[in-house]
Scaffold this motif. Structure first.
Motif, PDB file in Angstrom:
ATOM      1  N   VAL A  47       0.839  -1.202   0.114  1.00 11.30           N
ATOM      2  CA  VAL A  47      -0.012   0.148  -0.142  1.00 11.30           C
ATOM      3  C   VAL A  47       0.873   1.142  -0.025  1.00 11.30           C
ATOM      4  O   VAL A  47       0.399   2.231  -0.077  1.00 11.30           O
ATOM      5  CB  VAL A  47      -0.928  -0.157   1.278  1.00 11.30           C
ATOM      6  N   GLY A  48       2.244   0.875   0.195  1.00 11.71           N
ATOM      7  CA  GLY A  48       3.079   2.238  -0.040  1.00 11.71           C
ATOM      8  C   GLY A  48       4.509   1.436  -0.429  1.00 11.71           C
ATOM      9  O   GLY A  48       4.580   0.503   0.261  1.00 11.71           O
ATOM     10  N   ILE A  49       5.470   2.450  -0.645  1.00 11.15           N
ATOM     11  CA  ILE A  49       6.859   2.167  -0.787  1.00 11.15           C
ATOM     12  C   ILE A  49       7.454   3.625  -1.018  1.00 11.15           C
ATOM     13  O   ILE A  49       7.185   4.414  -1.763  1.00 11.15           O
ATOM     14  CB  ILE A  49       7.002   1.151  -2.105  1.00 11.15           C
ATOM     15  N   ALA A  50       8.800   3.363  -0.237  1.00  9.18           N
ATOM     16  CA  ALA A  50       9.822   4.568  -0.447  1.00  9.18           C
ATOM     17  C   ALA A  50      10.765   4.301  -1.195  1.00  9.18           C
ATOM     18  O   ALA A  50      11.486   3.172  -1.193  1.00  9.18           O
ATOM     19  CB  ALA A  50       9.840   5.088   1.080  1.00  9.18           C
ATOM     20  N   ALA A  51      11.503   5.290  -1.741  1.00  8.27           N
ATOM     21  CA  ALA A  51      12.616   5.062  -2.629  1.00  8.27           C
ATOM     22  C   ALA A  51      13.815   4.347  -1.868  1.00  8.27           C
ATOM     23  O   ALA A  51      14.589   3.530  -2.379  1.00  8.27           O
ATOM     24  CB  ALA A  51      13.062   6.559  -3.170  1.00  8.27           C
ATOM     25  N   LEU A  60      11.372  10.582  -1.442  1.00  3.73           N
ATOM     26  CA  LEU A  60      10.105  10.072  -2.569  1.00  3.73           C
ATOM     27  C   LEU A  60       9.567   8.913  -1.942  1.00  3.73           C
ATOM     28  O   LEU A  60      10.323   7.966  -1.618  1.00  3.73           O
ATOM     29  CB  LEU A  60      10.936  10.181  -3.784  1.00  3.73           C
ATOM     30  N   PHE A  61       8.167   8.987  -2.118  1.00  4.99           N
ATOM     31  CA  PHE A  61       7.467   7.624  -2.095  1.00  4.99           C
ATOM     32  C   PHE A  61       6.232   7.692  -2.773  1.00  4.99           C
ATOM     33  O   PHE A  61       5.522   8.801  -3.052  1.00  4.99           O
ATOM     34  CB  PHE A  61       7.272   7.101  -0.218  1.00  4.99           C
ATOM     35  N   ILE A  62       5.583   6.420  -2.581  1.00  6.86           N
ATOM     36  CA  ILE A  62       4.276   6.304  -3.320  1.00  6.86           C
ATOM     37  C   ILE A  62       3.320   5.821  -2.178  1.00  6.86           C
ATOM     38  O   ILE A  62       3.626   5.024  -1.415  1.00  6.86           O
ATOM     39  CB  ILE A  62       4.347   5.120  -4.460  1.00  6.86           C
ATOM     40  N   VAL A  63       2.186   6.369  -2.095  1.00  3.66           N
ATOM     41  CA  VAL A  63       1.094   5.967  -1.162  1.00  3.66           C
ATOM     42  C   VAL A  63       0.081   5.340  -2.288  1.00  3.66           C
ATOM     43  O   VAL A  63      -0.288   6.000  -3.162  1.00  3.66           O
ATOM     44  CB  VAL A  63       0.373   7.172  -0.457  1.00  3.66           C
ATOM     45  N   ASN A  73      -9.302  -4.391   4.129  1.00  4.90           N
ATOM     46  CA  ASN A  73     -10.018  -3.374   4.640  1.00  4.90           C
ATOM     47  C   ASN A  73      -9.276  -2.110   4.179  1.00  4.90           C
ATOM     48  O   ASN A  73      -9.968  -0.984   4.524  1.00  4.90           O
ATOM     49  CB  ASN A  73     -10.260  -3.421   5.991  1.00  4.90           C
ATOM     50  N   ALA A  74      -8.388  -2.013   3.321  1.00  4.98           N
ATOM     51  CA  ALA A  74      -7.762  -0.647   2.850  1.00  4.98           C
ATOM     52  C   ALA A  74      -8.749  -0.076   1.813  1.00  4.98           C
ATOM     53  O   ALA A  74      -9.317  -0.552   1.128  1.00  4.98           O
ATOM     54  CB  ALA A  74      -6.462  -1.165   2.287  1.00  4.98           C
ATOM     55  N   PRO A  75      -8.620   1.365   2.109  1.00 10.85           N
ATOM     56  CA  PRO A  75      -9.653   2.336   1.125  1.00 10.85           C
ATOM     57  C   PRO A  75      -8.776   2.177  -0.307  1.00 10.85           C
ATOM     58  O   PRO A  75      -7.651   2.077  -0.326  1.00 10.85           O
ATOM     59  CB  PRO A  75      -9.673   3.498   1.902  1.00 10.85           C
ATOM     60  N   GLU A  76      -9.624   2.439  -1.437  1.00 13.11           N
ATOM     61  CA  GLU A  76      -9.130   2.572  -2.766  1.00 13.11           C
ATOM     62  C   GLU A  76      -8.572   3.893  -2.750  1.00 13.11           C
ATOM     63  O   GLU A  76      -9.393   4.811  -2.770  1.00 13.11           O
ATOM     64  CB  GLU A  76     -10.129   2.135  -3.578  1.00 13.11           C
ATOM     65  N   MET A  77      -7.423   3.969  -3.537  1.00 11.64           N
ATOM     66  CA  MET A  77      -6.708   5.251  -4.101  1.00 11.64           C
ATOM     67  C   MET A  77      -5.941   5.030  -5.163  1.00 11.64           C
ATOM     68  O   MET A  77      -5.233   4.011  -5.001  1.00 11.64           O
ATOM     69  CB  MET A  77      -6.211   6.114  -2.897  1.00 11.64           C
ATOM     70  N   GLU A  78      -5.741   6.022  -5.743  1.00  8.01           N
ATOM     71  CA  GLU A  78      -4.722   5.600  -7.218  1.00  8.01           C
ATOM     72  C   GLU A  78      -3.495   6.164  -6.461  1.00  8.01           C
ATOM     73  O   GLU A  78      -3.074   6.709  -5.562  1.00  8.01           O
ATOM     74  CB  GLU A  78      -5.027   6.979  -8.091  1.00  8.01           C
ATOM     75  N   PRO A  79      -2.086   5.079  -7.016  1.00  5.54           N
ATOM     76  CA  PRO A  79      -0.969   5.399  -6.490  1.00  5.54           C
ATOM     77  C   PRO A  79      -0.526   6.793  -6.604  1.00  5.54           C
ATOM     78  O   PRO A  79      -0.786   7.589  -7.824  1.00  5.54           O
ATOM     79  CB  PRO A  79      -0.353   4.417  -7.359  1.00  5.54           C
ATOM     80  N   THR A  80      -0.070   7.594  -5.611  1.00  7.07           N
ATOM     81  CA  THR A  80       0.014   8.868  -5.430  1.00  7.07           C
ATOM     82  C   THR A  80       1.874   9.002  -5.243  1.00  7.07           C
ATOM     83  O   THR A  80       2.060   8.525  -4.237  1.00  7.07           O
ATOM     84  CB  THR A  80      -0.530   9.501  -4.715  1.00  7.07           C
ATOM     85  N   ALA A  81       2.560   9.677  -6.063  1.00  8.98           N
ATOM     86  CA  ALA A  81       3.686   9.696  -5.792  1.00  8.98           C
ATOM     87  C   ALA A  81       3.945  11.133  -5.034  1.00  8.98           C
ATOM     88  O   ALA A  81       3.312  12.049  -5.354  1.00  8.98           O
ATOM     89  CB  ALA A  81       4.671  10.033  -7.106  1.00  8.98           C
ATOM     90  N   MET A  82       4.860  11.027  -3.911  1.00  3.20           N
ATOM     91  CA  MET A  82       4.927  12.187  -2.883  1.00  3.20           C
ATOM     92  C   MET A  82       6.477  12.537  -2.956  1.00  3.20           C
ATOM     93  O   MET A  82       7.004  11.763  -2.319  1.00  3.20           O
ATOM     94  CB  MET A  82       4.240  11.892  -1.669  1.00  3.20           C
ATOM     95  N   ILE A  83       6.850  13.713  -3.284  1.00  4.61           N
ATOM     96  CA  ILE A  83       8.386  14.036  -3.369  1.00  4.61           C
ATOM     97  C   ILE A  83       8.691  15.191  -2.507  1.00  4.61           C
ATOM     98  O   ILE A  83       7.697  15.966  -2.409  1.00  4.61           O
ATOM     99  CB  ILE A  83       8.598  14.469  -4.808  1.00  4.61           C
ATOM    100  N   ASN A  84       9.500  14.987  -1.806  1.00  4.28           N
ATOM    101  CA  ASN A  84      10.015  15.850  -0.692  1.00  4.28           C
ATOM    102  C   ASN A  84       8.775  16.113   0.228  1.00  4.28           C
ATOM    103  O   ASN A  84       8.437  17.363   0.584  1.00  4.28           O
ATOM    104  CB  ASN A  84      10.646  17.080  -1.364  1.00  4.28           C
ATOM    105  N   PRO A  85       8.112  15.322   1.013  1.00  4.67           N
ATOM    106  CA  PRO A  85       7.050  15.374   1.652  1.00  4.67           C
ATOM    107  C   PRO A  85       7.458  15.936   3.010  1.00  4.67           C
ATOM    108  O   PRO A  85       8.455  15.732   3.467  1.00  4.67           O
ATOM    109  CB  PRO A  85       6.521  13.998   1.783  1.00  4.67           C
TER     110      PRO A  85
END
Length: 179
Positions: A47-51, A60-63, A73-85
């Protein structure tokens, strides 16, 4: 074409490093890393991975929350890249819930996390985004954010008794089998 990169495991020193700021988001290597992270987290049923988990020490990571065998039971969402969060605010309420990690296979832990967080990050098009995240999505963000500072979820456990194997987790938590 995205590559399915090997996910490094606990013990690899890269997982304990503070990741570097991404200065040039449009750089071809960074854009390819985003594609590789997205392909890898999808293939791994995460459900997520970090560089840093792909041995790339960048902030940088992806949620990528979605129901799957690891998190039914995880909610549905598009993979989202988050840079310098960044976490810019958080609730006072802390909730303990089960977490696992693709870099710590076979182990789950009850980890305390903020129930709600306000975050900022840059998207792959170099636009600053601001969001409020709650519950499971906030948990994923905090888990992945920790990877950028060299922290893994087992470091957050309040007690080693809060640890369980994946097999026991599937039986007791997912399938609700009691002792």
């Amino acid at each position: 074409m995205p590559e399915l990169a090997p996910i490094i495991q606990l013990g690899n020193p890269i997982l304990r490093q503070k990741a570097a700021w991404v200065n040039n988001i449009q750089n071809e290597d960074i854009q390819k890393l985003i594609e590789d992270l997205t392909a890898t987290v999808t293939k791994a049923n995460g459900v997520g991975i970090a560089a840093p988990q792909l041995a790339q020490s960048y902030r940088l990571f992806i949620v990528a929350s979605h129901p799957n065998p690891r998190y039914p039971n995880a909610p549905e969402m598009e993979p989202t890249a988050m840079i310098n969060p960044r976490i810019i605010a958080h609730s006072t309420e802390v909730v303990k819930d089960w977490e696992g990690c693709l870099s710590v296979p076979g182990i789950r832990g009850l980890v305390p996390r903020y129930q709600a967080i306000e975050v900022e990050y840059t998207d792959p098009q170099d636009n600053l985004q601001k969001q409020e995240l709650t519950d499971f999505i906030a948990r994923i963000f905090q888990h992945e954010y920790d990877h950028l500072d060299g922290i893994v979820f087992v470091d957050r456990l309040e007690n080693t008794l809060d640890m369980i194997t994946e097999q026991e987790y599937q039986q007791r938590v997912v399938n609700k089998i009691e002792l």
